[in-house]
Motif scaffolding. Structure first.
Motif, short mmCIF file in Angstrom:
data_model
loop_
_atom_site.label_atom_id
_atom_site.label_comp_id
_atom_site.label_asym_id
_atom_site.label_seq_id
_atom_site.Cartn_x
_atom_site.Cartn_y
_atom_site.Cartn_z
N LYS A 1 0.85 -1.18 0.00
CA LYS A 1 0.00 0.00 0.00
C LYS A 1 0.89 1.23 0.00
CE LYS A 1 -4.24 -1.56 2.07
NZ LYS A 1 -5.32 -1.21 2.98
N SER A 2 0.46 2.26 -0.69
CA SER A 2 1.22 3.50 -0.75
C SER A 2 1.04 4.29 0.53
CB SER A 2 0.76 4.35 -1.93
OG SER A 2 1.03 3.67 -3.13
N ARG A 3 2.16 4.72 1.11
CA ARG A 3 2.15 5.58 2.29
C ARG A 3 2.99 6.81 1.98
NH1 ARG A 3 -1.95 3.91 4.64
NH2 ARG A 3 -1.85 2.06 5.93
N ARG A 4 2.43 7.98 2.23
CA ARG A 4 3.15 9.21 1.99
C ARG A 4 3.80 9.66 3.28
NH1 ARG A 4 3.75 12.76 -2.00
NH2 ARG A 4 3.94 14.96 -1.48
N GLN B 1 6.04 2.24 -0.98
CA GLN B 1 5.20 1.07 -1.12
C GLN B 1 5.46 0.20 0.11
OE1 GLN B 1 3.02 0.27 -3.74
NE2 GLN B 1 3.38 2.38 -4.34
N VAL B 2 4.51 0.21 1.05
CA VAL B 2 4.69 -0.48 2.32
C VAL B 2 3.98 -1.84 2.27
CG1 VAL B 2 4.29 -0.35 4.81
CG2 VAL B 2 4.78 1.73 3.51
N HIS C 1 3.52 -10.84 -4.20
CA HIS C 1 4.43 -11.25 -3.13
C HIS C 1 5.85 -10.76 -3.39
CE1 HIS C 1 1.89 -14.75 -1.32
NE2 HIS C 1 1.32 -13.57 -1.20
N LYS C 2 6.30 -10.79 -4.65
CA LYS C 2 7.64 -10.30 -4.98
C LYS C 2 7.76 -8.81 -4.69
CE LYS C 2 8.72 -13.65 -8.57
NZ LYS C 2 8.79 -13.86 -10.03
N MET C 3 6.68 -8.06 -5.02
CA MET C 3 6.69 -6.62 -4.76
C MET C 3 6.78 -6.36 -3.26
SD MET C 3 5.93 -3.50 -6.35
CE MET C 3 4.62 -3.59 -7.49
N ALA C 4 6.04 -7.14 -2.46
CA ALA C 4 6.08 -6.97 -1.01
C ALA C 4 7.46 -7.32 -0.46
CB ALA C 4 5.01 -7.83 -0.35
N GLN C 5 8.08 -8.37 -0.99
CA GLN C 5 9.41 -8.76 -0.53
C GLN C 5 10.45 -7.69 -0.90
OE1 GLN C 5 10.59 -11.25 1.35
NE2 GLN C 5 8.48 -11.89 1.70
N ALA C 6 10.31 -7.12 -2.08
CA ALA C 6 11.26 -6.10 -2.52
C ALA C 6 11.17 -4.84 -1.68
CB ALA C 6 11.01 -5.77 -3.99
N ASN C 7 9.99 -4.57 -1.13
CA ASN C 7 9.79 -3.34 -0.36
C ASN C 7 9.73 -3.59 1.14
OD1 ASN C 7 9.52 -1.19 -2.41
ND2 ASN C 7 7.87 -2.50 -3.14
N ARG C 8 10.22 -4.73 1.61
CA ARG C 8 10.13 -5.02 3.04
C ARG C 8 10.99 -4.07 3.89
NH1 ARG C 8 13.04 -9.68 1.21
NH2 ARG C 8 15.14 -9.69 2.09
N ALA C 9 11.91 -3.34 3.25
CA ALA C 9 12.72 -2.36 3.98
C ALA C 9 11.83 -1.21 4.50
CB ALA C 9 13.82 -1.80 3.09
N PHE C 10 10.67 -1.02 3.88
CA PHE C 10 9.79 0.07 4.30
C PHE C 10 8.68 -0.41 5.23
CE2 PHE C 10 11.12 1.21 -0.13
CZ PHE C 10 12.08 2.15 0.26
N ALA C 11 8.81 -1.63 5.74
CA ALA C 11 7.75 -2.20 6.59
C ALA C 11 7.56 -1.39 7.87
CB ALA C 11 8.07 -3.66 6.93
N HIS C 12 8.59 -0.67 8.31
CA HIS C 12 8.46 0.10 9.56
C HIS C 12 7.55 1.32 9.39
CE1 HIS C 12 11.79 2.06 7.42
NE2 HIS C 12 11.48 3.16 8.09
N TYR C 13 7.13 1.64 8.15
CA TYR C 13 6.18 2.74 7.94
C TYR C 13 4.73 2.28 8.08
CZ TYR C 13 9.95 5.68 6.20
OH TYR C 13 11.09 6.43 6.09
#
Length: 156
Positions: free
Chosen positions: A76-79, A86-87, A142-154
């Protein structure tokens, strides 16, 4: 979007043939312009074709196809300040089931030159066998979520 409380989910009436609420949800998503009888006819014809192709119980094949397509994560997009990230988010059971149904219907409609019942049966069999466009969509999500897992803290 409501800020105070979540909307109440309405109870779905089971379908007349199999007494399943999941099939009823699928038929409701398949339906266009309020023509439920047409959507039911298309779906039941597709299930008959699935039964011929797999020589198994069509209801079990359909349920396994939905399970194979269900995503566990989405982005999901978070500003945040000036940037949009992309969180990755975990999905609820209802949302993942709804996305799986939507993707199966979407890719069945994308098959041009084929009657909808046949296209739907092909897509259900492909999903049951873990192949096809709807399973690829789940894998891409799932690949998109794995690629953006660095932004999971948002996530909030």
């Amino acid at each position: 979007m409501a800020r105070r409380h979540r909307s109440v989910k309405r109870e779905t009436i089971p379908d007349p043939k199999f007494q399943s609420t999941e099939i009823s949800h699928f038929v409701n998503q398949l339906m266009r312009d309020g023509k439920k009888s047409v959507a039911q006819k298309v779906f039941y014809t597709a299930l008959d074709q699935v039964e011929e192709k797999t020589s198994g119980n069509a209801l079990e094949v359909f349920e396994n196809a939905i399970e194979n397509v269900r995503p566990q994560l989405e982005v999901k997009s978070r500003r945040v300040v000036g940037a949009t990230y992309q969180v990755p988010m975990e999905l609820s059971a209802a949302r993942s089931r709804s996305l799986a149904m939507r993707w199966i219907i979407q890719y069945a409609k994308a098959r041009k030159g084929v009657p909808m019942a046949k296209a739907l049966s092909i897509e259900i069999v492909d999903a049951y066998n873990n192949t096809g466009a709807s399973v690829k969509k789940r894998d891409d999500t799932h690949k998109m979520a794995q690629a953006n897992r660095a932004f999971a803290h948002y996530r909030w």
